[in-house]
Write a protein that holds these residues in place. Structure first.
Motif, PDB file in Angstrom:
ATOM      1  N   HIS A  86       0.804  -1.356  -0.040  1.00 58.74           N
ATOM      2  CA  HIS A  86       0.010   0.025   0.041  1.00 58.74           C
ATOM      3  C   HIS A  86       0.763   1.148   0.149  1.00 58.74           C
ATOM      4  O   HIS A  86       0.426   2.265  -0.506  1.00 58.74           O
ATOM      5  N   GLN A  89       1.331   1.934  -3.902  1.00 55.65           N
ATOM      6  CA  GLN A  89       0.390   2.021  -4.887  1.00 55.65           C
ATOM      7  C   GLN A  89       0.212   3.363  -5.349  1.00 55.65           C
ATOM      8  O   GLN A  89       0.608   4.490  -4.679  1.00 55.65           O
ATOM      9  N   SER A  90      -0.164   3.392  -6.492  1.00 53.84           N
ATOM     10  CA  SER A  90      -0.607   4.622  -7.309  1.00 53.84           C
ATOM     11  C   SER A  90       0.737   5.354  -7.661  1.00 53.84           C
ATOM     12  O   SER A  90       0.737   6.770  -7.526  1.00 53.84           O
ATOM     13  N   SER A  91       1.840   4.765  -7.662  1.00 52.72           N
ATOM     14  CA  SER A  91       3.256   5.530  -7.976  1.00 52.72           C
ATOM     15  C   SER A  91       3.881   5.028  -9.132  1.00 52.72           C
ATOM     16  O   SER A  91       5.042   5.159  -9.275  1.00 52.72           O
ATOM     17  N   GLY A  92       2.951   4.321 -10.077  1.00 52.80           N
ATOM     18  CA  GLY A  92       3.727   4.018 -11.374  1.00 52.80           C
ATOM     19  C   GLY A  92       4.472   2.492 -11.199  1.00 52.80           C
ATOM     20  O   GLY A  92       4.879   2.014 -12.398  1.00 52.80           O
ATOM     21  N   TYR A  93       4.166   1.865 -10.143  1.00 56.13           N
ATOM     22  CA  TYR A  93       4.924   0.623 -10.082  1.00 56.13           C
ATOM     23  C   TYR A  93       4.354  -0.676 -10.808  1.00 56.13           C
ATOM     24  O   TYR A  93       5.009  -1.415 -11.320  1.00 56.13           O
ATOM     25  N   GLN A 126     -13.720   0.244  -8.018  1.00 52.58           N
ATOM     26  CA  GLN A 126     -12.398  -0.508  -7.935  1.00 52.58           C
ATOM     27  C   GLN A 126     -12.302  -1.509  -9.078  1.00 52.58           C
ATOM     28  O   GLN A 126     -11.118  -1.646  -9.799  1.00 52.58           O
ATOM     29  N   LYS A 129     -11.559   0.543 -12.277  1.00 48.57           N
ATOM     30  CA  LYS A 129     -10.199   1.097 -12.179  1.00 48.57           C
ATOM     31  C   LYS A 129      -9.196   0.042 -12.561  1.00 48.57           C
ATOM     32  O   LYS A 129      -8.317   0.357 -13.374  1.00 48.57           O
ATOM     33  N   ARG A 130      -9.430  -1.127 -11.976  1.00 44.73           N
ATOM     34  CA  ARG A 130      -8.556  -1.955 -12.413  1.00 44.73           C
ATOM     35  C   ARG A 130      -8.559  -2.526 -13.695  1.00 44.73           C
ATOM     36  O   ARG A 130      -7.374  -2.653 -14.088  1.00 44.73           O
ATOM     37  N   PHE A 133      -6.764   0.049 -15.798  1.00 41.76           N
ATOM     38  CA  PHE A 133      -5.510  -0.098 -15.581  1.00 41.76           C
ATOM     39  C   PHE A 133      -4.797  -1.094 -16.540  1.00 41.76           C
ATOM     40  O   PHE A 133      -3.841  -0.934 -17.235  1.00 41.76           O
TER      41      PHE A 133
END
Length: 190
Positions: A86, A89-93, A126, A129-130, A133
């Motif tokens: 967590h 998350q949301s950092s481009g990984y 969710q 969004k997944r 992605f």
């Protein structure tokens, strides 16, 4: 002169039974996936000894960022479990890891399952969004869904279509005859 920060490389380290991150891996696994979607953690470790399974701990430099569990069969790699801690998350990984997977296995078709997008589901936002992605990172829908333990999943693929028969064969090899018979997924077509 412009300052440019270079992206650090993400490393995939095989998980061993004596891995120093084993407790963190298990915590992430248990928290990221609902109980009805999880295989027993000991089973994942046991199956990771097989030549067709890769269980990775993911790192950037010395920072542990997540886990990745892959099942290989012929020219297919099934992303069975994929989770980012967590804190990262949301950092481009996620996108970087998917890109690295395509580099590591350029001859493979990648597949994965996601919970079906369903407007009546409590976590539908969710789910949407997944799905978006994975679309953003080159995955497309297959023409079938799966139902396992009452949960409907969408099958997504990258690098070429994977038939339901190919998926079934992969799971038979991974689980073995008896476990496959016990947990056999129902293939749903529209």
């Amino acid at each position: 002169m412009m300052n440019v920060e270079l992206e650090k490389e993400i490393k995939f380290k095989f998980v061993e039974r004596d891995d120093s991150k084993l407790a963190e891996l298990k915590r992430l696994y248990m928290g990221a996936f609902p109980a009805e979607e999880r295989a027993p953690f000991w089973f994942l470790l046991w199956k990771a000894r097989d030549g067709n399974v890769d269980f990775y701990s993911l790192y950037e430099d010395k920072s542990w960022i997540g886990l990745l569990y892959l099942v290989h069969h012929k020219d297919i790699t099934f992303i069975f479990y994929f989770a980012i801690d967590h804190k990262f998350q949301s950092s481009g990984y996620g996108g970087r890891i998917l890109a690295k997977l395509s580099e590591l296995f350029p001859e493979k078709r990648l597949i994965l399952t996601i919970e079906e997008v369903n407007p009546t589901a409590a976590n539908n936002e969710q789910r949407e969004k997944r799905k978006q992605f994975y679309f953003k990172h080159g995955f497309t829908e297959c023409d079938y869904r799966l139902c396992e333990r009452g949960i409907v999943y969408e099958m997504l693929a990258k690098g070429g279509f994977v038939t339901s028969d190919e998926y079934t064969e992969l799971m038979k090899v991974f689980l073995g005859k008896w476990l496959f018979w016990l947990f056999k997924p129902e293939i749903l077509t529209d």
